[in-house]
Design an enzyme around this catalytic site. Sequence first.
Site, PDB file in Angstrom:
ATOM      1  N   GLU A 127       0.871  -1.181   0.000  1.00 40.69           N
ATOM      2  CA  GLU A 127       0.000   0.000   0.000  1.00 40.69           C
ATOM      3  C   GLU A 127       0.899   1.219   0.000  1.00 40.69           C
ATOM      4  OE1 GLU A 127      -2.618  -0.249   3.355  1.00 40.69           O
ATOM      5  OE2 GLU A 127      -3.407  -2.204   2.719  1.00 40.69           O
ATOM      6  N   THR A 158       0.874  -6.007  -9.428  1.00 40.58           N
ATOM      7  CA  THR A 158       1.227  -6.572 -10.725  1.00 40.58           C
ATOM      8  C   THR A 158       0.108  -7.504 -11.182  1.00 40.58           C
ATOM      9  OG1 THR A 158       3.544  -6.456 -10.151  1.00 40.58           O
ATOM     10  CG2 THR A 158       2.963  -7.939 -11.948  1.00 40.58           C
ATOM     11  N   GLY A 340      29.359  -0.071 -25.754  1.00 40.61           N
ATOM     12  CA  GLY A 340      29.679   1.312 -26.083  1.00 40.61           C
ATOM     13  C   GLY A 340      28.402   2.090 -26.359  1.00 40.61           C
ATOM     14  N   GLU A 364       9.528  -7.168  -4.329  1.00 35.66           N
ATOM     15  CA  GLU A 364       9.545  -8.377  -3.491  1.00 35.66           C
ATOM     16  C   GLU A 364      10.623  -8.330  -2.409  1.00 35.66           C
ATOM     17  OE1 GLU A 364       9.069 -12.034  -5.629  1.00 35.66           O
ATOM     18  OE2 GLU A 364       7.582 -11.167  -6.969  1.00 35.66           O
ATOM     19  N   THR A 366      13.166  -5.085  -0.758  1.00 34.29           N
ATOM     20  CA  THR A 366      14.340  -4.352  -1.242  1.00 34.29           C
ATOM     21  C   THR A 366      15.614  -5.029  -0.709  1.00 34.29           C
ATOM     22  OG1 THR A 366      14.470  -2.902   0.680  1.00 34.29           O
ATOM     23  CG2 THR A 366      13.036  -2.178  -1.121  1.00 34.29           C
TER      24      THR A 366
HETATM   25  C1  LIG Z   1      24.062   9.557 -26.994  1.00 34.88           C
HETATM   26  C2  LIG Z   1      25.376   9.645 -27.680  1.00 34.88           C
HETATM   27  C3  LIG Z   1      25.853  10.857 -28.141  1.00 34.88           C
HETATM   28  C4  LIG Z   1      27.062  10.934 -28.822  1.00 34.88           C
HETATM   29  N1  LIG Z   1      27.493  12.146 -29.316  1.00 34.88           N
HETATM   30  C5  LIG Z   1      28.602  12.195 -30.095  1.00 34.88           C
HETATM   31  C6  LIG Z   1      28.996  13.397 -30.747  1.00 34.88           C
HETATM   32  O1  LIG Z   1      28.369  14.436 -30.581  1.00 34.88           O
HETATM   33  N2  LIG Z   1      30.060  13.377 -31.573  1.00 34.88           N
HETATM   34  C7  LIG Z   1      30.773  12.249 -31.769  1.00 34.88           C
HETATM   35  O2  LIG Z   1      31.725  12.297 -32.540  1.00 34.88           O
HETATM   36  N3  LIG Z   1      30.451  11.086 -31.160  1.00 34.88           N
HETATM   37  C8  LIG Z   1      29.367  11.038 -30.341  1.00 34.88           C
HETATM   38  N4  LIG Z   1      29.007   9.857 -29.745  1.00 34.88           N
HETATM   39  C9  LIG Z   1      29.797   8.692 -29.960  1.00 34.88           C
HETATM   40  C10 LIG Z   1      30.597   8.279 -28.733  1.00 34.88           C
HETATM   41  O3  LIG Z   1      31.640   9.134 -28.515  1.00 34.88           O
HETATM   42  C11 LIG Z   1      31.006   6.832 -28.944  1.00 34.88           C
HETATM   43  O4  LIG Z   1      29.858   6.050 -28.748  1.00 34.88           O
HETATM   44  C12 LIG Z   1      32.078   6.396 -28.011  1.00 34.88           C
HETATM   45  O5  LIG Z   1      33.270   7.025 -28.318  1.00 34.88           O
HETATM   46  C13 LIG Z   1      32.278   4.892 -28.049  1.00 34.88           C
HETATM   47  O6  LIG Z   1      32.378   4.403 -29.334  1.00 34.88           O
HETATM   48  P1  LIG Z   1      31.493   3.179 -29.807  1.00 34.88           P
HETATM   49  O7  LIG Z   1      30.111   3.453 -29.427  1.00 34.88           O
HETATM   50  O8  LIG Z   1      31.762   2.931 -31.223  1.00 34.88           O
HETATM   51  O9  LIG Z   1      31.994   1.987 -28.928  1.00 34.88           O
HETATM   52  P2  LIG Z   1      33.313   1.134 -29.154  1.00 34.88           P
HETATM   53  O10 LIG Z   1      34.448   2.019 -29.346  1.00 34.88           O
HETATM   54  O11 LIG Z   1      33.040   0.143 -30.199  1.00 34.88           O
HETATM   55  O12 LIG Z   1      33.464   0.441 -27.777  1.00 34.88           O
HETATM   56  C14 LIG Z   1      32.836  -0.794 -27.424  1.00 34.88           C
HETATM   57  C15 LIG Z   1      33.415  -1.210 -26.094  1.00 34.88           C
HETATM   58  O13 LIG Z   1      34.779  -1.533 -26.264  1.00 34.88           O
HETATM   59  C16 LIG Z   1      35.570  -0.813 -25.356  1.00 34.88           C
HETATM   60  N5  LIG Z   1      36.873  -0.559 -25.954  1.00 34.88           N
HETATM   61  C17 LIG Z   1      37.129  -0.061 -27.175  1.00 34.88           C
HETATM   62  N6  LIG Z   1      38.447   0.011 -27.358  1.00 34.88           N
HETATM   63  C18 LIG Z   1      39.035  -0.437 -26.246  1.00 34.88           C
HETATM   64  C19 LIG Z   1      40.375  -0.611 -25.830  1.00 34.88           C
HETATM   65  N7  LIG Z   1      41.380  -0.284 -26.600  1.00 34.88           N
HETATM   66  N8  LIG Z   1      40.620  -1.100 -24.595  1.00 34.88           N
HETATM   67  C20 LIG Z   1      39.600  -1.429 -23.773  1.00 34.88           C
HETATM   68  N9  LIG Z   1      38.325  -1.294 -24.124  1.00 34.88           N
HETATM   69  C21 LIG Z   1      38.043  -0.804 -25.343  1.00 34.88           C
HETATM   70  C22 LIG Z   1      34.785   0.423 -25.103  1.00 34.88           C
HETATM   71  O14 LIG Z   1      35.159   1.037 -23.889  1.00 34.88           O
HETATM   72  C23 LIG Z   1      33.386  -0.134 -25.047  1.00 34.88           C
HETATM   73  O15 LIG Z   1      33.162  -0.700 -23.797  1.00 34.88           O
HETATM   74  C24 LIG Z   1      27.819   9.771 -29.025  1.00 34.88           C
HETATM   75  C25 LIG Z   1      27.352   8.550 -28.539  1.00 34.88           C
HETATM   76  C26 LIG Z   1      26.155   8.472 -27.881  1.00 34.88           C
HETATM   77  C27 LIG Z   1      25.683   7.155 -27.395  1.00 34.88           C
HETATM   78  C1  LIG Z   2       8.066  -3.558 -10.675  1.00 35.58           C
HETATM   79  C2  LIG Z   2       7.412  -3.722  -9.333  1.00 35.58           C
HETATM   80  C3  LIG Z   2       6.388  -4.630  -9.169  1.00 35.58           C
HETATM   81  C4  LIG Z   2       5.756  -4.777  -7.938  1.00 35.58           C
HETATM   82  N1  LIG Z   2       4.751  -5.675  -7.817  1.00 35.58           N
HETATM   83  C5  LIG Z   2       4.091  -5.788  -6.645  1.00 35.58           C
HETATM   84  C6  LIG Z   2       2.995  -6.682  -6.500  1.00 35.58           C
HETATM   85  O1  LIG Z   2       2.623  -7.384  -7.425  1.00 35.58           O
HETATM   86  N2  LIG Z   2       2.333  -6.724  -5.338  1.00 35.58           N
HETATM   87  C7  LIG Z   2       2.715  -5.963  -4.287  1.00 35.58           C
HETATM   88  O2  LIG Z   2       2.082  -6.054  -3.248  1.00 35.58           O
HETATM   89  N3  LIG Z   2       3.753  -5.115  -4.367  1.00 35.58           N
HETATM   90  C8  LIG Z   2       4.461  -5.002  -5.532  1.00 35.58           C
HETATM   91  N4  LIG Z   2       5.508  -4.119  -5.633  1.00 35.58           N
HETATM   92  C9  LIG Z   2       5.852  -3.277  -4.504  1.00 35.58           C
HETATM   93  C10 LIG Z   2       7.108  -3.731  -3.809  1.00 35.58           C
HETATM   94  O3  LIG Z   2       6.896  -4.893  -3.116  1.00 35.58           O
HETATM   95  C11 LIG Z   2       7.570  -2.589  -2.914  1.00 35.58           C
HETATM   96  O4  LIG Z   2       7.979  -1.582  -3.759  1.00 35.58           O
HETATM   97  C12 LIG Z   2       8.676  -2.946  -2.006  1.00 35.58           C
HETATM   98  O5  LIG Z   2       8.235  -3.776  -0.993  1.00 35.58           O
HETATM   99  C13 LIG Z   2       9.334  -1.728  -1.397  1.00 35.58           C
HETATM  100  O6  LIG Z   2       8.411  -0.868  -0.834  1.00 35.58           O
HETATM  101  P1  LIG Z   2       8.397   0.692  -1.170  1.00 35.58           P
HETATM  102  O7  LIG Z   2       8.514   0.830  -2.603  1.00 35.58           O
HETATM  103  O8  LIG Z   2       7.220   1.278  -0.516  1.00 35.58           O
HETATM  104  O9  LIG Z   2       9.708   1.239  -0.519  1.00 35.58           O
HETATM  105  P2  LIG Z   2       9.903   1.682   0.992  1.00 35.58           P
HETATM  106  O10 LIG Z   2       9.497   0.581   1.865  1.00 35.58           O
HETATM  107  O11 LIG Z   2       9.313   2.992   1.189  1.00 35.58           O
HETATM  108  O12 LIG Z   2      11.465   1.784   1.059  1.00 35.58           O
HETATM  109  C14 LIG Z   2      12.182   2.954   0.738  1.00 35.58           C
HETATM  110  C15 LIG Z   2      13.630   2.728   1.020  1.00 35.58           C
HETATM  111  O13 LIG Z   2      13.823   2.540   2.408  1.00 35.58           O
HETATM  112  C16 LIG Z   2      14.499   1.341   2.654  1.00 35.58           C
HETATM  113  N5  LIG Z   2      14.043   0.800   3.919  1.00 35.58           N
HETATM  114  C17 LIG Z   2      12.778   0.676   4.374  1.00 35.58           C
HETATM  115  N6  LIG Z   2      12.766   0.134   5.572  1.00 35.58           N
HETATM  116  C18 LIG Z   2      14.046  -0.108   5.909  1.00 35.58           C
HETATM  117  C19 LIG Z   2      14.694  -0.660   7.040  1.00 35.58           C
HETATM  118  N7  LIG Z   2      14.014  -1.089   8.086  1.00 35.58           N
HETATM  119  N8  LIG Z   2      16.023  -0.752   7.037  1.00 35.58           N
HETATM  120  C20 LIG Z   2      16.743  -0.327   5.988  1.00 35.58           C
HETATM  121  N9  LIG Z   2      16.197   0.211   4.878  1.00 35.58           N
HETATM  122  C21 LIG Z   2      14.861   0.326   4.863  1.00 35.58           C
HETATM  123  C22 LIG Z   2      14.184   0.474   1.482  1.00 35.58           C
HETATM  124  O14 LIG Z   2      15.148  -0.530   1.295  1.00 35.58           O
HETATM  125  C23 LIG Z   2      14.196   1.481   0.366  1.00 35.58           C
HETATM  126  O15 LIG Z   2      15.515   1.721  -0.004  1.00 35.58           O
HETATM  127  C24 LIG Z   2       6.166  -3.985  -6.854  1.00 35.58           C
HETATM  128  C25 LIG Z   2       7.206  -3.072  -7.021  1.00 35.58           C
HETATM  129  C26 LIG Z   2       7.832  -2.930  -8.248  1.00 35.58           C
HETATM  130  C27 LIG Z   2       8.950  -1.946  -8.399  1.00 35.58           C
END
Ligand SMILES: Cc1cc2nc3c(=O)[nH]c(=O)nc-3n(C[C@H](O)[C@H](O)[C@H](O)COP(=O)(O)OP(=O)(O)OC[C@H]3O[C@@H](n4cnc5c(N)ncnc54)[C@H](O)[C@@H]3O)c2cc1C
Ligand SMILES: Cc1cc2nc3c(=O)[nH]c(=O)nc-3n(C[C@H](O)[C@H](O)[C@H](O)COP(=O)(O)OP(=O)(O)OC[C@H]3O[C@@H](n4cnc5c(N)ncnc54)[C@H](O)[C@@H]3O)c2cc1C
Lengths: 388, 388, 258
Positions: A127, A158, A340, A364, A366
């Site tokens: 609730e 749900t 990437g 279910e 947290t």
């Molecule tokens: C929302 C968005 C906005 C963007 N805007 C711009 C923009 O304005 N202009 C622009 O030019 N680009 C832009 N980009 C592109 C962005 O800079 C590239 O996505 C980024 O540089 C990564 O390249 P990639 O997506 O091809 O991933 P990849 O380079 O293919 O990387 C894939 C994975 O391999 C890892 N990886 C690659 N090489 C290595 C290595 N040598 N060692 C370890 N890990 C490696 C990467 O970290 C990554 O986890 C944008 C991208 C997004 C998603």
């Molecule tokens: C996708 C989804 C499906 C769901 N489906 C169902 C369903 O079918 N039926 C149903 O009954 N419910 C459902 N729920 C609800 C779900 O069970 C609750 O969201 C959950 O129990 C947490 O309650 P809350 O969201 O009110 O968070 P709160 O209880 O308000 O918690 C807020 C924060 O405080 C923390 N917290 C609270 N008490 C403590 C404590 N004593 N110590 C430390 N930390 C604490 C929590 O961990 C959390 O970080 C669903 C939730 C989601 C996201």
Amino acid sequence: MDFSLNEDQRMFVKMFEDFCANEVAPLAQETDHKEKPPLKQLEAASEQGFLGAIFPEKYDGAELDMISYALLMEHLGKACASTALTINVHVALVGSAILRHGTEEQKEELLPAMSAGEVIGAFALSESGAGSDAAALRTSAVCQGDRYILRGSKTWVTNAGIGQLLLVFARTSDEPGGKGISAFLVDVDTPGVRVGYREKTMGLRGLVANTVYFDGTEVPADRLLGQEGQGFAIALEALDLSRVGLSAICLGAAEAALENGTRFAVEHEQFGGPIALKQAIQNFIADSRAEVEAMRHLVHYAAWLAEQGDSRLRTQAAITKLICSEYAMRIANRMLQVHGGYGYMKEYAIERIYRDLRAMEIAEGTSQILRFLIARDQFAPHGISLRP
Amino acid sequence: MDFTLPKEYELLRRMIRDFARQEVAPLAKRIDIEEEVPREIIRKAAELGMMGVPFPQEYGGMGAGELGYCILMEEIGRVCTSTATVIGAHTGIGAMAIYLDGTPEQKKKYLTPLARGEKIAAFALTEANAGSDAAAIRTRAVRDGDDFILTGSKMFITNGPIADIVSVMAVTDPSLGPRGGITAFIVEMDWKGCSVGKVEDKMGIRGSGTSELVFDEVRVPKENILGQFGAGFVTFMKTLDVGRVSLGAACLGGAQAALERSIQWAKARSQFGKAIVHNQSIQWMIANMATEIEALRSLVYRTAWMVDTGQPFTRYAAMCKLYGSEVASRCISQAVQIYGALGYSRDLEIERMFRDARIAEIFEGTNEIQRIVIASDIMRQEGVRISP
Amino acid sequence: MRIAVAVKQILDPEGITVNRRRERIFINREERIINPADKCALEAALRLKDAHGAEVIALSLGRPSADDALREALALGADQAVLISDKALAGIDAPTAAVVLARAIERLAPCDLVLVGQTAADTGGDQTAGRLAELLGLPQVLHAVTLSLDGERLKVVRLWDGRPIMVAVAPPALIAVSPLAPPARYPHGARILNAYRQMGVSVWTAGDLGFTAEELRPNIESRGQVFPPERELGNVIEGAPEQMAGEILALLRQRRLI
Ligand SMILES: Cc1cc2nc3c(=O)[nH]c(=O)nc-3n(C[C@H](O)[C@H](O)[C@H](O)COP(=O)(O)OP(=O)(O)OC[C@H]3O[C@@H](n4cnc5c(N)ncnc54)[C@H](O)[C@@H]3O)c2cc1C
Ligand SMILES: Cc1cc2nc3c(=O)[nH]c(=O)nc-3n(C[C@H](O)[C@H](O)[C@H](O)COP(=O)(O)OP(=O)(O)OC[C@H]3O[C@@H](n4cnc5c(N)ncnc54)[C@H](O)[C@@H]3O)c2cc1C
């Protein structure tokens, strides 16, 4: 000790794989992007008997053992977490409660219909003021002769919007905490029940979770599940099982993430070769693979405890769900990084998996509440009884 | 050592914060849903100098240096990551390239309208096969008399759909590779042959358009060579270095907003008869967030100071982007957790912040590339050359 | 047209909490801002400047930190800024402050308009406008929300019991601007920087204005703080008039008020 799947289980795996590949996975993106309730998937699942997965055959169930059920959830989770969670609520939260606590009439009436998918179950516990502290719920059920009058509202129910049967937890006496709570089987079409707002969620967009209002809803007394005052215990027991299912879904989704990440790393080239050759990517993959295997064993162990009816399940389910939800999120996060810029695009499944998984650390129980349960269990033998 | 912010910057921060709260924040949800930052916001920001914060006043800029620009990005990042991204791609990289390497004529012609926000800039480096490995680009610029003919397509370009002026990197001599073979050009999008290709559908920063830019035999006069002929790679790397500092600042804003909301909700939400902030699980999250945010703030503003005082800062800029993006993601994920199910709901902005934050670990050089930059810079001083 | 605007720097009330039970005031965050009504007055002046051209002079009496308030006024568009600041002026009371401001404004003469905020959000005294007008011998309009020039006359929309009415006044005049008047514009970022880097704030001391220590001796002595008693929520009495009158009588008697 034997870690192998038995003959039946191996056969089921094959069947789950085919089913998910043909009926679920192809619809996953559309289900998410259009926020479509997974009705087609449910229909297909009902044909396979999955909607009565753990019900005995006499209720038209598939009578799967819990390990097989976990395997089913794993495969569904791998294909589409929205569909998997919908079914897990139906089977493990609602169905299992009826199976264990229902009268023979209730079982005969409801379980076959649930197996057939004519009735989809929803679990109405939370609730607005009672989330983690579910025992603080305030929906009331007042006994009047041969019926109960329900008043109050439930959130995040749900399946409420697509289901027929609500398992409602309400207060039948003023006793504090869980003691005064009883469980009711309420038909959605009962006058005085209103299914309200559908939550707009970050992920799991196929899920239909609604607020449900009870405005003087009359529920016949034979719709009480179990005894008066037993409701909270029923809820906790059902949550034990569904946490196993949810953990299996996390496992499946994590495997999907890992597979997607692996494939991308192999196919995608930078600096003159596949990025799989970079150690940073290898570490992402290695950590994720290691965690997936750890999750798998936790899930199978918890499922096995459930199958044995072992009381250790209570804490083990909490441990399993804590670890699986957190690992899965972590894995999805790494695999998204492997993609990437592509990982940020809706075209790629990893984008959906990442959003889907963020719910698992909340729903279910947290992570914080699970840690509390585990710590309480650990300290109990030492004479410390923790309260939240 | 003196960590006080000069008074003019305090006033500047106050002005920008008021602007962000009053003009941008109320629209942030709409920006996400309608997938567009309204031109009106950009116009208003431009009127106050916010589209050209780091550029000198003689070119229509605010003259506030990297420090002022980081303040802007922090304050805008606090309320709307999409808007911060639009401004960031425009100022921090698109126009920045012209500011860093443009001739006085180019600055007069291009930087001035950009700094005034009359025109919008983009920065086009990435291609389908050249992301992290930017040197692998294939877009070609072939000399034709006094002009160059530019052909190729750029991918994932922020502001692609709205840009008027684009800094483009192209291959001018395939035999020379990145050192000598790549040149930067200033391209006007209304020239013949320039077009906007596929617009991406993304997880977050949905208000910031990301698209393909297609150049089909675009005639670019040689006056539009940006920086030295053949030294485009240097121009772009230099530009990205600066951009990373302010990206860290935007992340700082996002993290700070997550912390503030977490504090509010932890005070307001009660479970188990007390505000949830009285649980150490929640206190620890808040303490951890606050600590990381303070560390990030120091890193970002110290690096801004290094930029403004002409010190080498490449390593630290990479750290700003790397640490900033991770802190922001972590803080916002914890905020989701503290909000429970509400954090997963699109009705609250935490959900949007979570989706938005994830991009910073990817673009402007993935975090893996930042680690390479940092390690290379450290090892270079040890006489070791690291290849990516 | 020459417009003097008085600008007071105050502690941001949002950073202050009042604990009624312990009768204490807590300053959580020490941030100084321009008094909101004064900022509206400045905006009113700038709008006249935009429409008709004017020289806007911001004037502040306060501690040295009021320099920031004046820089902000410059950033917003004021042409000149004068800070009246002196150890000898610390702790002066409202009547004396008005005398000091009046003399400073005379020194700036000729001013066609003197704009002040209706009320200061810290002390809430609402005295400066009236006193200044009297000292300067100017007609005054209070609670102004908009100002516009109509030929030789200034048309002022002012609030009267919360409702707007229009009055006209011929400059020179003093106008007190309501905090409900249109809020100030955002200053351009470059002007903010230039307000500190390029523009100047003149500082006048008590001596510059020709004050002797005697003249600055406070007329008011502060003997401490008390909190006003907490007000109870009122009751709404409903019913027929005679019945209501009866109930009121009974209530008053019950409380021994009559
Ligand atoms: C929302 C968005 C906005 C963007 N805007 C711009 C923009 O304005 N202009 C622009 O030019 N680009 C832009 N980009 C592109 C962005 O800079 C590239 O996505 C980024 O540089 C990564 O390249 P990639 O997506 O091809 O991933 P990849 O380079 O293919 O990387 C894939 C994975 O391999 C890892 N990886 C690659 N090489 C290595 C290595 N040598 N060692 C370890 N890990 C490696 C990467 O970290 C990554 O986890 C944008 C991208 C997004 C998603
Ligand atoms: C996708 C989804 C499906 C769901 N489906 C169902 C369903 O079918 N039926 C149903 O009954 N419910 C459902 N729920 C609800 C779900 O069970 C609750 O969201 C959950 O129990 C947490 O309650 P809350 O969201 O009110 O968070 P709160 O209880 O308000 O918690 C807020 C924060 O405080 C923390 N917290 C609270 N008490 C403590 C404590 N004593 N110590 C430390 N930390 C604490 C929590 O961990 C959390 O970080 C669903 C939730 C989601 C996201």
